[in-house]
Enzyme design. Structure first.
Site, PDB file in Angstrom:
ATOM      1  N   THR A 173       0.884  -1.121   0.130  1.00 56.73           N
ATOM      2  CA  THR A 173       0.025   0.082   0.137  1.00 56.73           C
ATOM      3  C   THR A 173       0.676   1.328   0.074  1.00 56.73           C
ATOM      4  O   THR A 173       0.701   2.142  -0.823  1.00 56.73           O
ATOM      5  CB  THR A 173      -0.935   0.008   1.265  1.00 56.73           C
ATOM      6  OG1 THR A 173      -1.868  -1.201   1.346  1.00 56.73           O
ATOM      7  CG2 THR A 173      -1.833   1.324   1.311  1.00 56.73           C
TER       8      THR A 173
ATOM      9  N   CYS B  76      -9.821  -6.289   1.645  1.00 56.37           N
ATOM     10  CA  CYS B  76     -10.046  -4.868   1.520  1.00 56.37           C
ATOM     11  C   CYS B  76     -11.104  -4.325   1.340  1.00 56.37           C
ATOM     12  O   CYS B  76     -11.131  -3.103   0.876  1.00 56.37           O
ATOM     13  CB  CYS B  76      -8.763  -4.506   0.783  1.00 56.37           C
ATOM     14  SG  CYS B  76      -7.957  -5.859   0.124  1.00 56.37           S
TER      15      CYS B  76
ATOM     16  N   ASN C 237      -5.359  -9.833  -7.317  1.00 53.12           N
ATOM     17  CA  ASN C 237      -5.552 -10.372  -5.937  1.00 53.12           C
ATOM     18  C   ASN C 237      -6.983 -11.416  -5.824  1.00 53.12           C
ATOM     19  O   ASN C 237      -7.037 -11.673  -4.784  1.00 53.12           O
ATOM     20  CB  ASN C 237      -5.372  -9.183  -4.736  1.00 53.12           C
ATOM     21  CG  ASN C 237      -6.270  -8.207  -5.154  1.00 53.12           C
ATOM     22  OD1 ASN C 237      -5.955  -7.316  -6.020  1.00 53.12           O
ATOM     23  ND2 ASN C 237      -6.999  -7.993  -4.181  1.00 53.12           N
TER      24      ASN C 237
HETATM   25  C1  LIG Z   1      -2.361  -7.037  -0.377  1.00 50.44           C
HETATM   26  C2  LIG Z   1      -2.119  -6.011  -1.828  1.00 50.44           C
HETATM   27  C3  LIG Z   1      -1.809  -4.950  -1.522  1.00 50.44           C
HETATM   28  C4  LIG Z   1      -1.470  -4.177  -0.088  1.00 50.44           C
HETATM   29  O1  LIG Z   1      -0.288  -4.735   0.249  1.00 50.44           O
HETATM   30  P1  LIG Z   1      -0.083  -4.572   1.906  1.00 50.44           P
HETATM   31  O2  LIG Z   1       1.542  -4.867   1.989  1.00 50.44           O
HETATM   32  O3  LIG Z   1      -0.943  -5.129   2.722  1.00 50.44           O
HETATM   33  O4  LIG Z   1      -0.280  -3.059   2.182  1.00 50.44           O
HETATM   34  C5  LIG Z   1      -1.673  -4.059  -2.660  1.00 50.44           C
HETATM   35  N1  LIG Z   1      -1.909  -4.624  -3.581  1.00 50.44           N
HETATM   36  C6  LIG Z   1      -2.426  -5.737  -3.967  1.00 50.44           C
HETATM   37  C7  LIG Z   1      -2.416  -6.390  -5.325  1.00 50.44           C
HETATM   38  C8  LIG Z   1      -2.505  -6.843  -2.931  1.00 50.44           C
HETATM   39  O5  LIG Z   1      -2.860  -7.913  -3.102  1.00 50.44           O
END
Ligand SMILES: *Cc1c(COP(=O)(O)O)cnc(C)c1O
Length: 327
Positions: free
Chosen positions: A63, A317, A145
């Site tokens: 993030t 999320c 994701n």
């Molecule tokens: C989990 C995820 C994020 C966020 O990552 P964090 O390390 O949890 O902040 C961003 N992009 C994708 C595609 C993710 O799967």
């Protein structure tokens, strides 16, 4: 990670005593291992940065890496007096890409959120057609994701490179799971996350190509070559580098094993009838399957399964709202 919590707890920015120097050496070793796992060599400057080499900046996760990449690039363009104001991404990106870009769209930039095909993949020709003379940045994820599909990064990288457009890739779901060499794919900025590859939560990195200028988004003590202020979490950094090494060491057999299990699950689900696959089956992460069960209420299905399985009816999320990816 354990010794770095309990015994070697010094701040790696304290370079005037031995414990601080040892912590700093552990950070730099981890940075080099992380870069090597992506096929990159670092320079000698802070965060591995110099005009010839790639850099790795540690962040709290993907993030933060996305925020630094996207807002940092846009702000650097403004500061340098550049005229590029158009940003392009996919409608199916993670919120950690969409939200920083939408923020920029409220601050003088224009944003295109390009639709993908029914299989979840972007057509490079459609992406090319959506580029504008003043496109500054294209941001396309490596692996989705939710539905696990793998976007055509090399084709997108080539389109961007030919036009002087910066290419950011959110690779949180891909690093450690598929072969990924940012230099060969034409990627300028790559975000990754520790806890998506069996590493600790609270750590990630932004990988930066030589010559890419970013404005810092967090100001303070000047750590990480001035790009990301704040003391470095040594145990998490060491853990991230080790997690990547472990993930890469058994990547192929793990993908083969999980892919076979996934294919069997899908074959048996299909035999039940009324179950639809979301996203292309290939190219896709070996460990991912995403299905819609027709005619069944998600809450009821969740209640029936949750004692035997760790299940969700949405991504972590999305906080209960319907998936924008599936929509
Ligand atoms: C989990 C995820 C994020 C966020 O990552 P964090 O390390 O949890 O902040 C961003 N992009 C994708 C595609 C993710 O799967």
């Amino acid at each position: 990670m354990a010794p770095w919590w309990n015994d070697q707890f010094a701040n790696p920015a304290s370079r005037l005593h031995r414990p601080g120097l040892l912590a700093a050496a552990a950070v730099e070793q981890a940075r080099g291992r992380l870069a090597a796992g992506l096929g990159l060599a670092l320079g000698d400057g802070p965060a591995g940065m110099d005009s010839q080499h790639w850099a790795v900046v540690f962040t709290s996760g993907a993030t933060e890496a996305n925020n630094l990449a996207l807002k940092g690039l846009a702000e650097a363009e403004l500061t340098a007096g550049g005229q590029r104001r158009h940003l392009l991404t996919l409608a199916t990106e993670h919120r950690a890409v969409l939200d920083p870009l939408r923020y920029l769209a409220c601050h003088g930039f224009r944003l295109t959120e390009l639709a993908v095909g029914a299989d979840g993949l972007v057509d490079p020709a459609a992406l090319e057609a959506a580029l504008q003379p003043d496109t500054l940045l294209v941001s396309v994820m490596a692996a989705n994701n939710e539905i696990g599909v793998l976007q055509p990064l090399a084709a997108i990288g080539a389109l961007c490179r030919a036009r002087g457009i910066r290419f950011h890739c959110d690779a949180a779901q891909a690093v450690g799971h598929i072969p990924l060499q940012p230099a060969a794919l034409g990627i300028d900025l790559l975000s990754l996350s520790g806890h998506k590859l069996y590493g600790p939560k609270g750590i990630g990195a932004l990988v930066i190509a030589p010559g890419v200028r970013l404005a810092p988004q967090q100001h303070g003590g000047g750590q990480e070559g001035g790009l990301r202020a704040g003391p470095l979490p040594v145990p998490l950094i060491v853990g991230l580098a080790e997690a990547l090494a472990l993930a890469l060491a058994d990547r192929e057999p793990r993908a083969a094993r999980l892919g076979a299990l996934r294919d069997r699950l899908w074959a048996e689900l299909q035999a039940l009838g009324g179950i639809q696959l979301n996203g292309a089956l290939a190219p896709r992460l070996a460990h991912n399957l995403n299905v819609t069960v027709a005619g069944v209420d998600g809450t009821a299905l969740h209640r029936a399964l949750r004692r035997q399985l760790a299940v969700s009816s949405g991504s972590a999320c999305s906080a209960g709202s319907p998936s924008h990816v599936l929509a």
